[in-house]
Design an enzyme around this catalytic site. Sequence first.
Site, PDB file in Angstrom:
ATOM      1  N   MET A 149       0.864  -1.186   0.000  1.00 50.45           N
ATOM      2  CA  MET A 149       0.000   0.000   0.000  1.00 50.45           C
ATOM      3  C   MET A 149       0.894   1.227   0.000  1.00 50.45           C
ATOM      4  SD  MET A 149      -2.694   1.341   2.904  1.00 50.45           S
ATOM      5  CE  MET A 149      -4.066   0.285   2.449  1.00 50.45           C
ATOM      6  N   GLU A 150       0.654   2.123  -0.963  1.00 53.78           N
ATOM      7  CA  GLU A 150       1.387   3.403  -1.019  1.00 53.78           C
ATOM      8  C   GLU A 150       0.391   4.511  -0.695  1.00 53.78           C
ATOM      9  OE1 GLU A 150       4.580   4.117  -1.906  1.00 53.78           O
ATOM     10  OE2 GLU A 150       5.332   2.243  -2.790  1.00 53.78           O
ATOM     11  N   PHE A 151       0.248   4.804   0.605  1.00 50.13           N
ATOM     12  CA  PHE A 151      -0.691   5.870   0.986  1.00 50.13           C
ATOM     13  C   PHE A 151      -0.059   7.232   0.724  1.00 50.13           C
ATOM     14  CE2 PHE A 151       1.854   5.284   4.836  1.00 50.13           C
ATOM     15  CZ  PHE A 151       2.070   6.566   5.249  1.00 50.13           C
TER      16      PHE A 151
END
Length: 485
Positions: free
Chosen positions: A447-449
């Site tokens: 996940m690349e928030f």
Amino acid sequence: MKQFVPAAAVVALQVTASLAEELLPVQIRAPSPAHFSDLVANNTLDFGCRPIAHPTSDGKFELQALLTRDQISWLHGEYSSDEAITVQETALDKRQTSGKAPIGTGDRFSGGSLTPSGLGTKASTASIASILNVDEINSALTGLANAYPGAFFKYNLPYTTFQGRTSVAAYTGAGPDTSKYRLYLSAGMHARERGGPDNLLYWVSDLLAANKSGSGLTYGKKTYTNAQVKSVLSAGIVLFPLVNPDGVVYDQSSGSLWRKNRNTRSGSSGASVGVDLNRNFNFLWNFRKFFSSSVSPASTSPSSEAFYGTAPESEQETKNHVSIYDKFPGIKWFMDIHSAAGTILYSWGDDVNQSTDPKMNFLNSTYDGKRGVTGDSVYKEYIPAADATAIKRAADATVAGMKGVGSRSYVSQQAVGLYPTSGASDDYAFSRFWAEPGVSKVYGFTMEFGYSTNFYPTTAEFNNNIRDTNAGFMEWALTAIAVGL
Ligand SMILES: [Zn+2]
């Protein structure tokens, strides 16, 4: 395209001035992702966790980078005669000071006598004022263990970091039997990606509080029932919220956008310190052997942000991360929490997926030297069709959950995207099933928030990130349960 090679004098200067040297956010626009391929092969440039070509509203693609003034000048020179490609740097960066979420001082959980409490169990106007410091991340785990005896367990991981820190993992939801845990989430691998550990700790705090009180959870416009909370918890959650404590201590004290760990064996000063932990896992680690010579999925240079270390799992932090699969052999789903891009990435990351030729795979030496060129058909990575369907479903559901909170958009995409990676945690998770007969199959995600290159969020962004990621974790876990554990 030539490589950016700093003059010798500049190299010497960078060693002494690296801390003070500013990195400016740069946007490079082109008509297609292929226009970036030479540029992203240049592993002296910093494209964040991995280079990603974001589609823009006018039908082009944008590549984000963090560059020094020397690198920006060079880039303008390279593209001055190419009208298809534009280079735009953001005005002098204020991200390291004004408006950015502060790092907590002291210990808000008083060594674990106070219990952390997330945003999903609070009013929609609630806000967390500062990012957890390293002591607070540890005391948050102690606080949860104290508040939920017999339901939340923490333990020390076996390998102390280069600077002598003890890392801590925890597990909750499926009782004391470690064979019953199916979900594994980690954060804090890249030091500068502020808020990653917070996202994970506050989500688990929410689950435990809602489970105890019989309530549900609310993240913006997304709501979850108490039955969903109980379902997610009962899948068994293993959390490793701070993979790289040495790096985070350094980043939080220096504001230097530090990414790697702080191992000085391969380089003792400036940018040469440290290994990129997300290129150090035992998946096609020796990229010079396994990949086409035309791609650089990692770097052999200690001064690169993507320095792969001295051997697969050479780093204590990587060994700690892998040790969790041994203690919890039933893990089936893994999520590594990074920033900043606004994406959910799914397997594979070494080349484009194919589901027709099982022999064309990462273990087959016939293809050594041929992997990683995304535009060709010489090599594509094998993934069984049912697995491809399952992981895409989970990634899309995660994105839908994050968007559903109502503050911004996200996209899911295959991890290889624009460019391959070697030695990454998500690919390692998925590869274990084939590389080590007898172990369970783990679906790996990253996940690349956060907004692209915005490693240091404002306080408002930090709180939005918590809500968005926490809804994403709920959807990811619920989809995992629906697909089958
Ligand atoms: Zn990262």
